[in-house]
Design a protein around this motif. Sequence first.
Motif, mmCIF file in Angstrom:
data_model
loop_
_atom_site.group_PDB
_atom_site.id
_atom_site.type_symbol
_atom_site.label_atom_id
_atom_site.label_comp_id
_atom_site.label_asym_id
_atom_site.label_seq_id
_atom_site.Cartn_x
_atom_site.Cartn_y
_atom_site.Cartn_z
ATOM 1 N N ARG A 192 0.841 -1.299 0.191
ATOM 2 C CA ARG A 192 0.221 -0.130 -0.122
ATOM 3 C C ARG A 192 1.133 1.453 -0.206
ATOM 4 N NH1 ARG A 192 -5.153 -0.607 0.462
ATOM 5 N NH2 ARG A 192 -5.963 -2.679 1.068
ATOM 6 N N LYS A 193 2.151 1.194 -0.101
ATOM 7 C CA LYS A 193 2.961 2.279 -0.031
ATOM 8 C C LYS A 193 3.159 2.574 -1.549
ATOM 9 C CE LYS A 193 4.122 1.985 4.172
ATOM 10 N NZ LYS A 193 3.707 2.968 5.151
ATOM 11 N N ARG A 194 3.195 4.224 -1.687
ATOM 12 C CA ARG A 194 3.437 4.841 -2.923
ATOM 13 C C ARG A 194 4.901 4.848 -3.314
ATOM 14 N NH1 ARG A 194 -1.093 9.163 -4.230
ATOM 15 N NH2 ARG A 194 -2.727 8.262 -3.804
ATOM 16 N N PRO A 195 5.295 4.780 -4.577
ATOM 17 C CA PRO A 195 6.737 4.757 -4.890
ATOM 18 C C PRO A 195 7.511 5.804 -4.267
ATOM 19 C CG PRO A 195 5.359 4.727 -6.757
ATOM 20 C CD PRO A 195 4.531 5.045 -6.010
ATOM 21 N N HIS A 196 7.203 6.874 -3.868
ATOM 22 C CA HIS A 196 8.185 7.615 -2.983
ATOM 23 C C HIS A 196 8.445 7.531 -1.758
ATOM 24 C CE1 HIS A 196 4.321 9.357 -1.616
ATOM 25 N NE2 HIS A 196 5.010 9.748 -0.409
#
Length: 246
Positions: free
Chosen positions: A141-145
């Motif tokens: 659920r983490k975004r790329p950044h």
Amino acid sequence: MVAPPDNDVLWARALHFQHADGSPALGGVSLHVQEGEIVAVSGPRGSGKTTLLRCLSGLLRPLRGEVWFNSVPVHTMGPLARERLRRDRFAWIDPAPLLVPELNAWENAALPLMLRGTSRRRAKVAAMEWLERLDIGDRARKRPHELVQAERQRVSIARALAPTPTVLFADEPSAPLHRADRGHVLRTLTTAARSHGITVILATHDAETAAVADRTVSLLDGRRVTTVHLPPVTESEGRAACSLSV
């Protein structure tokens, strides 16, 4: 124009390509790859490895030569047909992870499936399976950044494997990974390819990475080269050579 043998899923003959400045990138490269085979394209940086993969996948149209996929001429296809081919039958892994910043990890991995019309639920299940196998399921659920580069590269690899492509083009896929991580990721990649019948074209300048392939094709300055292995010198031949040099 003669079609390639039926058992070759990918076949190229006498490919030539030039860079925008007119310098040669490929100088008559021919290649055949059978279904389910893992082939490493090796050579130093600038030898033409990436250009060859881009021509084989339809990303680039060769200046001269032929590319066939399952007996269909890719080199005569129009841009839209080549785009559909890359969407529906091919997958690509870049040396640097290119993810959609607005999507989280599992959405990035599921994106190719959803673009093919797979439901969001089914696409998520497939994406999560590969994220788990690549030891990054807890970051789904983490975004790329919010991910480190090695984690982003694992998401890129999951994205390539989730739709089970016919051919996977991997351009230095383990380059951003730490040495300790490379073995695990490459084993996951090759195991998946063999269990799902995925053909893999792997570009690398690293001998350890090339060793996972069934065979290696070497490039130098845009041409195929063959390494000649000389037989070992016998003791009597060694003595004779020494006496001649005296």
